[in-house]
Design a protein around this motif. Structure first.
Motif, PDB file in Angstrom:
ATOM      1  N   GLU A 523      10.846   1.723 -17.645  1.00  0.00           N
ATOM      2  CA  GLU A 523      11.062   1.032 -16.380  1.00  0.00           C
ATOM      3  C   GLU A 523      11.115   2.027 -15.214  1.00  0.00           C
ATOM      4  O   GLU A 523      10.662   1.728 -14.109  1.00  0.00           O
ATOM      5  CB  GLU A 523      12.364   0.224 -16.443  1.00  0.00           C
ATOM      6  N   ARG A 524      11.636   3.215 -15.473  1.00  0.00           N
ATOM      7  CA  ARG A 524      11.676   4.250 -14.421  1.00  0.00           C
ATOM      8  C   ARG A 524      10.267   4.681 -14.039  1.00  0.00           C
ATOM      9  O   ARG A 524       9.965   4.863 -12.858  1.00  0.00           O
ATOM     10  CB  ARG A 524      12.469   5.474 -14.892  1.00  0.00           C
ATOM     11  N   ILE A 525       9.396   4.836 -15.038  1.00  0.00           N
ATOM     12  CA  ILE A 525       8.015   5.225 -14.756  1.00  0.00           C
ATOM     13  C   ILE A 525       7.360   4.203 -13.837  1.00  0.00           C
ATOM     14  O   ILE A 525       6.738   4.546 -12.829  1.00  0.00           O
ATOM     15  CB  ILE A 525       7.217   5.372 -16.069  1.00  0.00           C
ATOM     16  N   ILE A 526       7.557   2.928 -14.162  1.00  0.00           N
ATOM     17  CA  ILE A 526       6.942   1.862 -13.363  1.00  0.00           C
ATOM     18  C   ILE A 526       7.548   1.839 -11.953  1.00  0.00           C
ATOM     19  O   ILE A 526       6.832   1.712 -10.954  1.00  0.00           O
ATOM     20  CB  ILE A 526       7.129   0.496 -14.064  1.00  0.00           C
ATOM     21  N   GLU A 527       8.884   1.987 -11.853  1.00  0.00           N
ATOM     22  CA  GLU A 527       9.553   1.952 -10.557  1.00  0.00           C
ATOM     23  C   GLU A 527       9.076   3.088  -9.662  1.00  0.00           C
ATOM     24  O   GLU A 527       8.767   2.888  -8.481  1.00  0.00           O
ATOM     25  CB  GLU A 527      11.076   2.027 -10.751  1.00  0.00           C
ATOM     26  N   ILE A 528       8.968   4.299 -10.232  1.00  0.00           N
ATOM     27  CA  ILE A 528       8.549   5.454  -9.432  1.00  0.00           C
ATOM     28  C   ILE A 528       7.068   5.333  -9.067  1.00  0.00           C
ATOM     29  O   ILE A 528       6.662   5.676  -7.950  1.00  0.00           O
ATOM     30  CB  ILE A 528       8.835   6.769 -10.200  1.00  0.00           C
ATOM     31  N   ALA A 529       6.260   4.811 -10.001  1.00  0.00           N
ATOM     32  CA  ALA A 529       4.838   4.601  -9.706  1.00  0.00           C
ATOM     33  C   ALA A 529       4.686   3.600  -8.560  1.00  0.00           C
ATOM     34  O   ALA A 529       3.847   3.770  -7.672  1.00  0.00           O
ATOM     35  CB  ALA A 529       4.120   4.102 -10.957  1.00  0.00           C
ATOM     36  N   GLU A 530       5.533   2.572  -8.569  1.00  0.00           N
ATOM     37  CA  GLU A 530       5.494   1.577  -7.502  1.00  0.00           C
ATOM     38  C   GLU A 530       5.919   2.197  -6.170  1.00  0.00           C
ATOM     39  O   GLU A 530       5.390   1.857  -5.109  1.00  0.00           O
ATOM     40  CB  GLU A 530       6.415   0.406  -7.859  1.00  0.00           C
ATOM     41  N   MET A 531       6.880   3.126  -6.217  1.00  0.00           N
ATOM     42  CA  MET A 531       7.315   3.819  -5.005  1.00  0.00           C
ATOM     43  C   MET A 531       6.190   4.705  -4.462  1.00  0.00           C
ATOM     44  O   MET A 531       6.079   4.920  -3.250  1.00  0.00           O
ATOM     45  CB  MET A 531       8.559   4.681  -5.299  1.00  0.00           C
ATOM     46  N   LEU A 532       5.316   5.174  -5.365  1.00  0.00           N
ATOM     47  CA  LEU A 532       4.206   6.048  -4.975  1.00  0.00           C
ATOM     48  C   LEU A 532       3.038   5.259  -4.377  1.00  0.00           C
ATOM     49  O   LEU A 532       2.444   5.667  -3.371  1.00  0.00           O
ATOM     50  CB  LEU A 532       3.719   6.852  -6.179  1.00  0.00           C
ATOM     51  N   SER A 533       2.715   4.116  -5.019  1.00  0.00           N
ATOM     52  CA  SER A 533       1.472   3.450  -4.619  1.00  0.00           C
ATOM     53  C   SER A 533       1.637   2.006  -4.171  1.00  0.00           C
ATOM     54  O   SER A 533       0.672   1.364  -3.771  1.00  0.00           O
ATOM     55  CB  SER A 533       0.473   3.477  -5.793  1.00  0.00           C
ATOM     56  N   GLY A 534       2.858   1.451  -4.249  1.00  0.00           N
ATOM     57  CA  GLY A 534       3.046   0.064  -3.859  1.00  0.00           C
ATOM     58  C   GLY A 534       2.971  -0.856  -5.073  1.00  0.00           C
ATOM     59  O   GLY A 534       2.951  -0.410  -6.233  1.00  0.00           O
ATOM     60  N   LYS A 535       2.925  -2.160  -4.775  1.00  0.00           N
ATOM     61  CA  LYS A 535       2.939  -3.155  -5.857  1.00  0.00           C
ATOM     62  C   LYS A 535       1.753  -3.011  -6.802  1.00  0.00           C
ATOM     63  O   LYS A 535       1.856  -3.230  -8.009  1.00  0.00           O
ATOM     64  CB  LYS A 535       2.939  -4.562  -5.245  1.00  0.00           C
ATOM     65  N   ASP A 536       0.587  -2.667  -6.246  1.00  0.00           N
ATOM     66  CA  ASP A 536      -0.593  -2.485  -7.096  1.00  0.00           C
ATOM     67  C   ASP A 536      -0.558  -1.074  -7.663  1.00  0.00           C
ATOM     68  O   ASP A 536      -1.018  -0.115  -7.031  1.00  0.00           O
ATOM     69  CB  ASP A 536      -1.874  -2.717  -6.292  1.00  0.00           C
ATOM     70  N   ILE A 537       0.005  -0.939  -8.837  1.00  0.00           N
ATOM     71  CA  ILE A 537       0.212   0.387  -9.426  1.00  0.00           C
ATOM     72  C   ILE A 537      -1.096   0.895 -10.038  1.00  0.00           C
ATOM     73  O   ILE A 537      -1.718   0.229 -10.878  1.00  0.00           O
ATOM     74  CB  ILE A 537       1.306   0.334 -10.511  1.00  0.00           C
ATOM     75  N   SER A 538      -1.501   2.067  -9.597  1.00  0.00           N
ATOM     76  CA  SER A 538      -2.733   2.666 -10.133  1.00  0.00           C
ATOM     77  C   SER A 538      -2.404   3.570 -11.304  1.00  0.00           C
ATOM     78  O   SER A 538      -1.245   3.970 -11.513  1.00  0.00           O
ATOM     79  CB  SER A 538      -3.429   3.486  -9.039  1.00  0.00           C
ATOM     80  N   ASP A 539      -3.468   3.912 -12.065  1.00  0.00           N
ATOM     81  CA  ASP A 539      -3.278   4.826 -13.200  1.00  0.00           C
ATOM     82  C   ASP A 539      -2.806   6.189 -12.720  1.00  0.00           C
ATOM     83  O   ASP A 539      -1.970   6.836 -13.359  1.00  0.00           O
ATOM     84  CB  ASP A 539      -4.600   4.980 -13.982  1.00  0.00           C
ATOM     85  N   SER A 540      -3.330   6.612 -11.581  1.00  0.00           N
ATOM     86  CA  SER A 540      -2.936   7.924 -11.055  1.00  0.00           C
ATOM     87  C   SER A 540      -1.455   7.916 -10.647  1.00  0.00           C
ATOM     88  O   SER A 540      -0.741   8.911 -10.800  1.00  0.00           O
ATOM     89  CB  SER A 540      -3.808   8.311  -9.859  1.00  0.00           C
ATOM     90  N   ALA A 541      -1.010   6.751 -10.143  1.00  0.00           N
ATOM     91  CA  ALA A 541       0.399   6.639  -9.764  1.00  0.00           C
ATOM     92  C   ALA A 541       1.287   6.721 -11.002  1.00  0.00           C
ATOM     93  O   ALA A 541       2.342   7.382 -10.990  1.00  0.00           O
ATOM     94  CB  ALA A 541       0.653   5.334  -9.011  1.00  0.00           C
ATOM     95  N   LEU A 542       0.855   6.085 -12.099  1.00  0.00           N
ATOM     96  CA  LEU A 542       1.620   6.152 -13.356  1.00  0.00           C
ATOM     97  C   LEU A 542       1.671   7.576 -13.879  1.00  0.00           C
ATOM     98  O   LEU A 542       2.719   8.067 -14.321  1.00  0.00           O
ATOM     99  CB  LEU A 542       1.008   5.214 -14.398  1.00  0.00           C
ATOM    100  N   THR A 543       0.511   8.251 -13.799  1.00  0.00           N
ATOM    101  CA  THR A 543       0.440   9.639 -14.275  1.00  0.00           C
ATOM    102  C   THR A 543       1.353  10.528 -13.433  1.00  0.00           C
ATOM    103  O   THR A 543       2.102  11.355 -13.960  1.00  0.00           O
ATOM    104  CB  THR A 543      -1.001  10.156 -14.193  1.00  0.00           C
ATOM    105  N   HIS A 544       1.279  10.319 -12.117  1.00  0.00           N
ATOM    106  CA  HIS A 544       2.104  11.118 -11.209  1.00  0.00           C
ATOM    107  C   HIS A 544       3.589  10.856 -11.458  1.00  0.00           C
ATOM    108  O   HIS A 544       4.419  11.781 -11.438  1.00  0.00           O
ATOM    109  CB  HIS A 544       1.734  10.785  -9.766  1.00  0.00           C
ATOM    110  N   ALA A 545       3.933   9.580 -11.733  1.00  0.00           N
ATOM    111  CA  ALA A 545       5.324   9.225 -12.002  1.00  0.00           C
ATOM    112  C   ALA A 545       5.833   9.931 -13.249  1.00  0.00           C
ATOM    113  O   ALA A 545       6.955  10.460 -13.267  1.00  0.00           O
ATOM    114  CB  ALA A 545       5.454   7.707 -12.148  1.00  0.00           C
TER     115      ALA A 545
END
Length: 550
Positions: A523-545
């Motif tokens: 859940e932290r990965i998803i939350e931080i990815a969302e903070m990086l890229s917004g509601k539409d979470i990209s693969d790069s945002a997940l990787t960065h998270a």
């Protein structure tokens, strides 16, 4: 350390209970999700003013409860001083009733908000965005400097002396005011004192004189009646004394014939003895009746003096007049010895001042020594935070005045740019710069004072990129010595927490509520990815998270 927060019926929260741990805890959530509500509830349980509008359901009470682990913070003396039961895990509870009435408890003991606010300062420091304005507050600036100067014990000692000095100064002012007022009345009081002293008043004198005067005023009647009384008792033919002698002789002759006659005879003898005594006293009184017009005049004058003095001083007796004389005497003596009392009080003030001067000098010396260290630490921290040209000009100015924390004035100036002029923080630093300066100050304070928990409410406002990583690093370092809770919008900071909580809204049966939950790793990965890229979470945002978390 805050270990648990429980909230019931507050704002948009129905029921919420969350456990906190040591280290760095992160709270995130969308704008409007309710992070400010969470802080509001915490502020309420720590002593903020209650408001009936805070109730979600106005028909039932609101309860906010905080559990705080305090075993390592030496608070036993404080608990004893405010008459509270000390518990290693202390429970603070605040209730708002539907009537609007508010109640506060510490370990189930009712407490006032003043006690609760005093306890708050020893448990939790909530840093919100507007708190950066404290940087321009002279008292807060002294707090920073004194923390590095290790001045706590010296300032406590100084404050005790300062309280004593102010008390003595008030007493001296009161004495001087009394002396001034008494001086104005001294001549009159002295006149009254001498008048009463010369009168030589005796407590029961008036009653004795009044009786004597009454006797003198009726001397003729007294003499006439005494003479007639003697005639009635000693006349040879009809006098009581002569008749009783005859009666006694007649009864004596027959007393041996009957016990009854004997008893009557004895009774007549007793009456005769009493009459003989009365006659002797009448003869003595009659011989001593003598009218002296001078004596009557003297007594009358004396009584008139007493009556005039009683009227003058609005009393009804000599006893009351003596009390007045003693009071006036005290006033006269007070004026005549006022200088002695004032000099004695001044010597006490001089003695306390001398001791205060000694402590204040040590405080000043410690502050002066700490300034280079404080300046260096703040400038190093600010360099890491992207303010490499930040400089401080901190100057201590000893004075002759006594302040609550010493005898110094403090000039705390700042310049953000190379070659720029120094100025007051609130005038020369931007909002983002103030936030970074405050973080640096809190870092310094965390290493030099004892505070169980600090909560940062979006202290990262106005920063991004590498600076946000530096802010996160500083918070991590602080969390090694204390509990740190950070509310943030920056993924770089969110990723550094040992625990991560999310504030979120949900709608249930058409009713919006705010909730808080601890996030798992996924859940932290998803939350931080969302903070990086917004509601539409990209693969790069997940990787960065994932990279940030690792």
């Amino acid at each position: 350390m805050l270990t648990q927060l429980s909230i019931n019926n507050y704002a948009l929260i129905n029921h919420l209970s969350i456990d906190f741990s040591s280290g760095l805890s992160i709270i995130t959530g969308e704008t409007g999700a309710g992070k400010s509500i969470l802080l509001g509830a915490l502020g309420l349980v720590l002593g903020n003013r209650a408001d009936l509008s805070s109730l979600k359901d106005t028909t039932t009470k609101c309860v906010v409860e905080a559990k705080v682990a305090i075993s390592n913070y030496n608070l036993q003396d404080f608990f004893n001083s405010v008459d509270l039961d000390y518990e290693a895990e202390t429970i603070i509870r605040r209730e708002i009733l539907p009537s609007g009435k508010s109640r506060a408890f510490v370990n189930d003991t009712p407490v006032t908000l003043s006690v609760l606010n005093e306890l708050r300062t020893k448990l939790i420091d909530v840093h919100s965005q507007h708190q950066t304005m404290k940087l321009s507050d002279n008292n807060f600036q002294f707090t920073i400097l004194d923390a590095l100067a290790k001045n706590a014990a010296r300032i406590d000692s100084y404050k005790r002396g300062f309280v004593q000095l102010n008390k003595l100064r008030k007493e001296l002012s009161k004495l001087e005011a009394q002396q001034k007022e008494s001086n104005q009345q001294y001549e009159y009081n002295l006149h009254l004192f001498k008048e009463l002293e010369e009168a030589k008043i005796i407590a029961d004198e008036q009653e004795v004189l009044e009786e004597k005067l009454e006797k003198l005023n009726n001397i003729e009647a007294i003499k006439d009646n005494l003479s007639e009384a003697l005639e009635l008792t000693v006349n040879e033919e009809i006098g009581i004394q002569n008749l009783l002698n005859t009666l006694e002789n007649r009864l004596t002759k027959i007393s041996s014939f009957s016990k009854e006659y004997q008893e009557i005879s004895e009774r007549v003898t007793s009456v005769k003895i009493e009459i003989d005594d009365i006659v002797a006293e009448l003869e003595n009184a009659n011989e001593n009746v003598d009218f002296n017009p001078n004596e009557a005049e003297e007594i009358n004058d004396r009584l008139q003096l007493l009556y005039n003095l009683q009227k003058k001083h609005v009393v009804n007796s000599n006893k009351e007049l003596i009390v007045v004389f003693e009071e006036i005497s005290d006033k006269v003596v007070a004026v005549e010895s006022a200088d002695e009392f004032i000099n004695k009080k001044q010597k006490e003030i001089d003695s306390v001042s001398e001791k205060l001067d000694s402590v204040a000098e040590k405080i000043t010396k410690a502050r002066t020594t700490a300034i280079p260290k404080l300046t260096k630490e703040l400038q190093i921290l600010l360099t890491d935070l992207g303010m490499e040209n930040a400089r401080f000009s901190i100057i201590i100015k000893p004075t002759k005045n006594y302040f609550v924390n010493g005898k110094d004035e403090l000039e705390f100036l700042f310049s953000a740019n190379k070659g720029g002029n120094f100025g007051e923080l609130k005038k020369v630093a931007s909002g983002g710069e103030l936030s970074r300066i405050m973080l640096s100050v809190k870092k310094v304070l965390s290493e030099n004072t004892q505070l169980p928990t600090i909560i940062f409410d979006e202290i990262d406002t106005g920063v991004s990129g590498e600076v946000s990583n530096k802010i996160a690093a500083i918070m991590q370092q602080m969390s090694n010595n204390m509990q740190v809770i950070a509310i943030t919008h920056l993924p770089q900071i969110a990723a550094k927490g040992s625990n991560h909580y999310k504030v979120y809204k949900e709608e249930i049966k058409g009713v919006t509520t705010t909730n808080l939950k601890e996030l798992s790793t996924e859940e932290r990965i998803i939350e931080i990815a969302e903070m990086l890229s917004g509601k539409d979470i990209s693969d790069s945002a997940l990787t960065h998270a994932k990279e940030l978390l690792n």
